[in-house]
Design an enzyme around this catalytic site. Structure first.
Site, PDB file in Angstrom:
ATOM      1  N   GLU A  79       6.108   9.652 -32.144  1.00 45.83           N
ATOM      2  CA  GLU A  79       4.840   9.399 -32.837  1.00 45.83           C
ATOM      3  C   GLU A  79       4.502  10.385 -33.951  1.00 45.83           C
ATOM      4  O   GLU A  79       3.758  10.023 -34.865  1.00 45.83           O
ATOM      5  CB  GLU A  79       3.703   9.403 -31.815  1.00 45.83           C
ATOM      6  CG  GLU A  79       3.759   8.246 -30.829  1.00 45.83           C
ATOM      7  CD  GLU A  79       3.519   6.902 -31.498  1.00 45.83           C
ATOM      8  OE1 GLU A  79       2.615   6.799 -32.345  1.00 45.83           O
ATOM      9  OE2 GLU A  79       4.259   5.949 -31.190  1.00 45.83           O
TER      10      GLU A  79
ATOM     11  N   SER B  74     -23.326 -19.383  22.979  1.00 43.42           N
ATOM     12  CA  SER B  74     -22.871 -18.833  24.247  1.00 43.42           C
ATOM     13  C   SER B  74     -22.177 -17.489  24.131  1.00 43.42           C
ATOM     14  O   SER B  74     -21.917 -16.861  25.151  1.00 43.42           O
ATOM     15  CB  SER B  74     -21.938 -19.823  24.939  1.00 43.42           C
ATOM     16  OG  SER B  74     -22.637 -20.996  25.247  1.00 43.42           O
TER      17      SER B  74
END
Lengths: 788, 308
Positions: free
Chosen positions: A185, A469
């Site tokens: 770069e 239940s």
């Protein structure tokens, strides 16, 4: 004339210098200072918002574990371990599997756990089939008794975009990595002062001659300024600003400081919705390595990606990545960063496409649950920006089993019962599941609905439904508690009660509970009444015990302060699945309440544990009481309404209860082995009639999930406390059943209440029934259509 | 005169200080070949392995050498309650090492001993390495769980109670049927002075260790210790008695029962038959919560009948 023109010209020039340049200069200097202030503020303050990461639990691996049962290879894939040939495991994140020789060699990642750091060791697993026989260090053959496979990243907490990065110092990055970046770069990074004039002019000339902005001539510093402050838009104005800021940065900060910011800032790809930023994250993502373990070629690959990470991804476009890598290597050679020999080795490295696990929202309902909990203790600004690491109790493998079980069950139900199909997504049949370890309290799986994308409503914690239940055990617990407290009434599993039509008068009201299909069985044991979920017998028992005792028991189990009317005993209240799980966990854990929890530790970005979890428990029920209920619930699965668990092939010791509301809008199954508890609910959000019982709608999902989830655990049985005895008795006399008694049933008794005399029917040669539920003329047959 | 009086004062002070130091260190040294001295100490702070283990700390993987021999009465010693209760007697490994090397001191404030015959006391099983149990682990999960227990045992020895508790939680997650882990949890919480939590875990341990009477007695003995520390001497005494009923040689229980003999109930010799109104064995304790001031002891019956 000429003199006059010259005089005027000089006057104009002089006036310009006098009046125009100073203001221009003033404006420029002001602008410069403004930019300088921005640069300094950015460099001095918090430069990045570091999202928090949410991790699953780790997995302890030890000899005896089965690779398939724990989903070992799937875990390796999710953790981005990649497979190499046998004998080639050389760096962290690699493993080899030689099935023929029964050897798996794994080089573990380094990982910073909440209270310790693991540097990553090599482990060799010696296998027989899929089972681990032994483990050792392959170099020294030192036995290894266990190791931890690190937690999996399951999600993040962020604002805006998920920019995942791990901040590092320049000194933590190998010099060769820096060389590669500079070669790729900015060759002249250490020579320019933020702007490379030569490169800029060259780029500008190319742009000018091509007629549009094509080429960037940016230095590293300029790129950093662009990322910090500016848009990606290419324009001359932006370039000038960028150049000025770069110059300012170079004046104020050293090259190393700028470089350090750069290597932490750069964007290097995407993993699902998670952006990969910084060289450390890129190194781990693309190569499952820390930067120090990268080869020169791999460093050049990462450096080469900077200009276009997605197009040059070595995972998706290996050929393009390779070409760019070779360009970078050539630059490194040219700049003298590497030798020719190193260059030759690097360019010869192969680049293979590799699958990477990109899912980063595993267990979305669980993650929401965790985030909600965290938000009660931490502000959003901390959670989304300070890089916390949150360790949870979730096991991703178990979670996936749960999701599959729910999805499969819903598909099956809709296929079998087309009346359950709905067109609109919001009207569709729903289901949820929570699974936790009763002893430790760890929530292992949480599925809040059939499809998170359609609905984020977490039914496990947010929905309130009638339990039916599944609430019945509370009455029986209250009854047994009275007995253990020395109360006047003696209730034991083998105590008889009448199952017949019954009306409960209270105040000026009355309540008549009906049995399923109005079938009544007369004189039954409490054991059978719960096994077959007989409403009338349960109501009669509740009437004997008293509503106050039942409400007190319910409060003990975490259901809160319930209203004082009889229908609560059959589940005429509204609870969430997590409340049901919490209550049943107390029973499963021998009366100890360990609060379910999801977060194990919260660690800040410096590695300090800022929140931990302390393992505590409270004895809510006595071990004896808990075991009596475990026993009863075991019979539900072995003989009663939950018997389908056994017919579906789940053979481990287990206990559970089905639950269906009277209006058939809710179907439940809550059950547990000694080490894992799971609750499943099925129904419509709009409370339409389901028309299915808990055994039909929720039990199958429970069973399929538990079969898979417990496969990796050794089967263990419930432990009877020393002060209870397990006895077979003659159901008619209540005496101990001898070997020759014609019939017997099993029961548990406190030692002081256990029968001591053998039944008078115990005659030599008499027929013996092994099944305590075989009918006599006084005992009912097992019910074929379960009444929940 | 001033220098002379100063010198006299300094000399006196130095003499007192050295006398205090020698008394303290001698009170805490285990006699050569004797048992862990800490069982005689009133305060659990000075009890666990880190503080008062003998100098030869057992660690090798091949199996630890247990301290030979049994203590004779002449070896019995106890730190004074004030010394044991002082902050300096806390779980510091450095302090532990120095204490372990000093000679025993004469006991003070010990209630009359109960005659428990000539049964040789057993070493505290939970102080010993778990090698044998590891070798006999019934399944891999139990083995993995016990290894973590062993690690926790060492952490407790070293005074790292929070780490031990975390590890024991992990141990239980791996094998929930490993009741031994609860014994160590109880011990760790005693050392953290959270007696309520200690009793919760020790009760769980005792309920789950029916098949291992030695360890069940160990759990009950530590329950006694926790009750004692929580200021509930009657419950403590009962717990010690329960432990002794199972394993008469349990040293923690023997010494604890001896220490608390003054609080024993005259009528709790035999297991009473259950009657209406009488609590059934195994009912939750109806006494005051741990930590509450000791009050009129509730009528509790002993738990298990003797195993031998």
């Amino acid at each position: 004339m000429f003199k006059r023109i010259l005089k005027i010209a000089l006057l104009v020039i002089g006036a310009t210098f006098l009046f125009a340049i100073p203001p221009t200069l003033y404006i420029f200097i002001s602008y410069y200072h403004q930019l300088e202030a921005e640069v300094v503020a950015r460099f001095s303050g918090q430069r990045w918002n570091i999202p928090s990461r949410i991790y699953s639990d780790s997995l302890l691996v030890y000899p005896g574990s089965s690779l398939s049962d724990v989903g070992f290879f799937q875990r390796l894939a999710r953790l981005n371990y990649h497979r190499v040939d046998a004998g080639q495991v050389a760096t962290r994140g690699e493993y080899s599997y030689d099935k023929a020789r029964g050897q798996l060699v794994l080089f573990l990642h380094s990982f910073a756990y909440p209270y310790r750091n693991e540097s990553g060791e090599i482990v060799q697993l010696n296998l027989k089939g899929e089972s681990i026989v032994s483990m050792e260090d392959p170099a020294t053959h030192r036995p290894i008794y266990s190791f931890e496979l690190e937690p999996e990243l399951i999600s993040g907490i962020f604002q805006g975009d998920w920019q995942q990065r791990r901040l590092v110092r320049l000194s933590q990055i190998p010099p060769a990595m820096i060389d590669a970046i500079l070669a790729a770069e900015d060759h002249r990074f250490y020579e320019h002062h933020g702007i490379d004039i030569v490169r800029t002019i060259k780029a500008a000339w190319i742009d000018f001659t091509s007629g549009h902005t094509r080429q960037g001539g940016s230095t590293l510093t300029q790129q950093l300024m662009k990322n910090f402050f500016l848009t990606p838009q290419r324009s001359y104005k932006r370039k000038i600003k960028e150049a000025l800021m770069a110059y300012i940065a170079e004046q104020r900060y050293s090259k190393d400081e700028i470089l350090e910011n750069y290597i932490n800032d750069i964007y290097l790809g995407q993993r699902g919705q998670e952006g990969i930023y910084g060289v450390w994250e890129a190194s781990e993502f693309y190569f499952s390595k820390e930067p120090r373990d990268l080869t020169i070629g791999e460093m050049a690959t990462i450096a080469g990606m900077i200009s276009s990470p997605n197009r040059l991804s070595p995972l998706k476009h290996p050929e393009a990545a390779r070409q760019r890598r070779d360009e970078v290597l050539a630059s490194m050679l040219q700049d003298g960063y590497i030798s020719k020999a190193a260059y030759d080795v690097a360019v010869a490295e192969l680049m293979h496409p590799r699958e990477v696990y990109t899912e980063n929202n595993d267990a979305p309902y669980f993650v929401d649950y965790v985030k909600k909990e965290l938000s009660e203790r931490y502000p959003p600004s901390v959670l989304s920006a300070e890089g916390l690491r949150i360790f949870t109790t979730l096991d991703v493998h178990t979670e996936k089993l749960a999701e599959h079980a729910i999805e499969h069950n819903l598909s099956e139900l809709e296929a079998k019962h087309p009346k359950l199909l709905r067109r609109e997504e919001k009207d569709k049949l729903e289901s949820c599941l929570i699974s936790l370890e009763p002893q430790s309290g760890k929530i292992r799986a949480m599925v809040g609905g059939r499809d998170y994308q359609q609905s984020q409503f977490n039914r496990v914690v947010q929905s309130k439904r009638q339990p039916g239940s599944v609430f019945k055990p509370v009455t029986y617990l209250a009854a047994f508690q009275e007995t253990l407290d020395g109360g006047p009434q003696k209730f034991l599993p083998t105590t008889y009660i009448e199952d017949a039509p019954f009306t409960w008068e209270y105040g000026d009201m009355s309540w008549t509970p009906n049995n399923y299909k109005d079938r009544y069985f007369g004189h039954v044991t409490l054991e059978m009444a719960l096994e077959e979920s007989l409403n009338s017998a349960t109501a009669r028992l509740a009437n004997d015990v008293g509503l106050d005792r039942i409400r007190a028991m319910a409060a003990k189990l975490g259901f809160g302060d319930l209203p004082a009317y009889p229908s609560i005993i059959l589940g005429g209240i509204e609870v969430s699945p997590i409340q049901v799980a919490q209550a049943y966990a107390i029973i499963a854990n021998d009366g100890l309440q360990v609060h379910p929890y999801a977060i194990t530790a919260v660690v800040d970005e410096n590695g300090k544990v800022i929140e931990g979890h302390e393992f505590t428990a409270e004895q809510v029920l006595s071990p004896e009481l808990a075991y009596m209920m475990q026993f009863m619930l075991e019979q539900v699965i072995n003989h009663g309404t939950g018997a389908a668990v056994r017919t579906m092939g789940f053979t481990r010791p287990a206990a559970g209860k089905t639950g269906t509301t009277n209006d058939e809008k809710d179907a439940w199954f809550a059950g547990f082995t000694p080490d894992l508890l799971t609750v499943v609910w099925t129904g419509f959000d709009q409370k339409e009639v389901l028309g299915l019982t808990g055994a039909q709608a929720s039990l199958p999902a429970w069973t399929n999930f538990m079969k898979a989830a417990t496969a990796s655990r050794p089967p263990i049985d419930f432990t009877i406390p020393p002060s209870l005895v397990d006895e077979r008795i003659d159901p008619l006399t209540g005496d101990k059943a001898g070997p020759n008694c014609p019939m017997s049933i099993e029961g548990v008794f406190p030692v002081a209440l256990a029968p001591t005399t053998v039944c008078p029917e115990n005659k030599a040669g008499g027929a013996v029934t092994e099944d305590g539920h075989a009918a006599t003329s006084d005992l009912p047959d097992a019910i074929v259509d379960p009444n929940d | 005169m001033r220098p002379l009086s100063t010198a006299v004062l300094a000399f006196t002070f130095a003499a007192l200080a050295s006398l205090s130091i020698s008394t303290r260190t001698s009170a805490l040294q285990a006699p050569a070949g004797g048992p862990n001295k800490e069982v005689f100490a009133f305060n659990e702070e000075s009890i666990p392995g880190a503080d008062l283990t003998p100098t030869a700390t057992p660690t090798p993987a091949a199996g630890a050498a247990s301290s030979p021999g049994a203590p004779g009465p002449s070896n019995a010693a106890a730190a004074s309650p004030s010394a044991a209760g002082s902050p300096a007697s806390g779980g510091s490994p450095v302090a532990a090492a120095s204490r372990a090397e000093s000679p025993a001191a004469e006991p003070t404030d010990i209630p009359p001993a109960i005659d428990i015959g000539s049964i040789a006391p057993t070493l505290r099983v939970s102080d010993q390495p778990l090698d044998r149990m590891l070798a006999a682990a019934p399944n891999p999960a139990r083995g993995a769980s016990l290894r973590i227990c062993e690690q926790a045992r060492q952490e407790i020895d070293a005074g790292h109670y929070d780490e031990a508790i975390r590890d024991l939680g992990r141990s239980i997650s791996i094998d929930p049927s490993n009741s031994y882990a609860y014994v160590y949890l109880g011990r760790a919480y005693i050392l953290k002075k959270d007696y309520k939590q200690a009793l919760t875990f020790l009760g769980r341990a005792a309920a789950g260790l029916g098949a291992d009477p030695v360890w069940r007695a160990e759990a009950l003995a530590f329950e006694g210790l926790a009750y004692e520390q929580a200021g509930q001497p009657t419950d403590a005494f009962n717990a010690y008695q329960q432990a002794l009923a199972i394993t008469p040689g349990n040293l923690t229980a023997r010494v604890g029962a001896t220490r608390l003999a003054a609080y024993s109930q005259p009528s709790n010799a035999a297991t009473p038959a259950a009657e209406d109104g009488a609590a059934i064995p195994g009912a939750p304790p109806s006494g005051p919560a741990p930590g509450a001031p000791a009050s009129e002891p509730p009528p509790t019956a002993p738990d298990a009948s003797p195993s031998d």
